[in-house]
Design an enzyme around this catalytic site. Sequence first.
Site, mmCIF file in Angstrom:
data_model
loop_
_atom_site.group_PDB
_atom_site.id
_atom_site.type_symbol
_atom_site.label_atom_id
_atom_site.label_comp_id
_atom_site.label_asym_id
_atom_site.label_seq_id
_atom_site.Cartn_x
_atom_site.Cartn_y
_atom_site.Cartn_z
ATOM 1 N N TYR A 119 6.727 16.398 70.959
ATOM 2 C CA TYR A 119 7.390 15.981 72.203
ATOM 3 C C TYR A 119 7.442 14.463 72.282
ATOM 4 C CZ TYR A 119 7.717 15.564 77.395
ATOM 5 O OH TYR A 119 8.058 15.261 78.685
ATOM 6 N N SER A 128 7.524 19.430 75.388
ATOM 7 C CA SER A 128 6.512 19.592 76.425
ATOM 8 C C SER A 128 5.135 19.377 75.810
ATOM 9 C CB SER A 128 6.601 20.991 77.022
ATOM 10 O OG SER A 128 5.505 21.271 77.872
ATOM 11 N N GLU A 160 6.391 20.104 70.482
ATOM 12 C CA GLU A 160 5.170 20.428 71.227
ATOM 13 C C GLU A 160 4.215 19.249 71.152
ATOM 14 O OE1 GLU A 160 4.231 25.207 71.317
ATOM 15 O OE2 GLU A 160 3.117 23.937 69.943
ATOM 16 N N CYS A 161 3.790 18.766 72.282
ATOM 17 C CA CYS A 161 2.773 17.717 72.392
ATOM 18 C C CYS A 161 3.140 16.519 71.519
ATOM 19 C CB CYS A 161 1.394 18.285 72.058
ATOM 20 S SG CYS A 161 0.039 17.285 72.707
ATOM 21 N N GLY A 162 2.526 16.351 70.342
ATOM 22 C CA GLY A 162 2.879 15.233 69.485
ATOM 23 C C GLY A 162 4.344 15.222 69.131
#
Length: 449
Positions: free
Chosen positions: A342, A440, A338-340
């Site tokens: 990703y 993502s 997730e985010c970081g």
Amino acid sequence: MSNSATPYSSKLARGLVVAAPRSGGGKTMLTLGLMRSFTKAGLRVGGAKCGPDYIDPAFHRAATGAPSYNLDSWAMAPSLLAALARAAGTDRDLVLCEASMGLFDGAPGAPGRTGSSADVAAMLGWPVLLVVDVAGQAQTAAAIVKGCGLYDPRLRIGGVVLNRVAGERHRRLATDAIEASGFDVLGALPRAESIRLPERHLGLVQAEETEDLDRRLDAIADFVGRHIDSDAILRRARAGSTETLAEAPFLAPPGQRIAIARDEAFTFVYPHIVAGWRAAGAELRFFSPLADERPPEDCDLCWLPGGYPELHAGRLAAATSFFEGLRHFVRDRPVHGECGGYMVLGQSLTDKEGRAHRMAGLLGASFSFAKRELRLGYRSARMAAAHPLAPAGARLRGHEFHYATSDSPGAPDAPFAFVRDAHGGAECPDGSRRGRASGSFFHVIAADA
């Protein structure tokens, strides 16, 4: 928590929602000061935070010693929000819920489902303690307070605390005008730059990274305690109540044994997600990529949360054992970022100085902070294909908040999901999948309900 799906009325612990007319008005400082001072006085204080925020709940926990849960009226079904409010108040004398942004700020949504702090206060029946930054104004503050009191008839303003007061005359002018309009002023905080907490690009520096945090929290509590009427504020707290379905749609765990990265680079995991997975019987195993640790081999899914990998990109690039373990893990088990997380699964991560650092290479995109672009807001995600998080076509609710830009110089990966913002924009492909790796910028909060 009950699995019954019948309506019921549930009393909540006494609570207050600490809110302000705008962001940056002093909510966090007042909340932490009250939490710490009430805790030092022997009260059992629980914490909560309106909206999507990873950082403030960790400070709440440090101030009180108790978990702090996010309460989000846009992303969470009312039954889940109510269940988390009850959890925040379990065995507590008081819950202090810190609002987000301005009191009425939110996103388009059904009545009571806009993500505003006002929605949370109205649903739970907790009064609002309104902190008003009066810098540059005096009597005009009364118009702002009265407007907040009249704008939404669902709410009750329990009292007002002034912030950034320049002196006694300033305090008296603002206080007299506010009290003449029918609202009680319960304290006045002078300007005090010396007790500010350090900040960075996504907000406060994380609690775990803040040097000498206990001393700082004690100083904030002492400062707040000198300038407010603590007893009067405590008397304004009220026991809330909810009437919802008893069955709360917690997010199902994506595996029975979940390896979760956790260190200074990977910290953004919502407390209610962890609590929900554990309550469903999942076993969580934590490991540190910055310490060059591999995902535990006895797990059946690896989760890389968001955080600040961009601040540690050089150390991560040198963590050869971590990357080798990740590549071995993904051969026969899913890995999701997730985010970081990703970004760490991608080809490279470029820091703000323009230095590129090689990452895991499990996904096709590369990411950069050298050219920053703020992307934030609520997101509704429809799963592009079956995933450990949810079946194909299932919808999740969450948010996006990052500064990184990305590019995929080769053939693009298949999308992780199709997302739409809360303002009715077009649905767009988001994130990527390659084999058993996925990622993502979308942070999941709850299943859509």
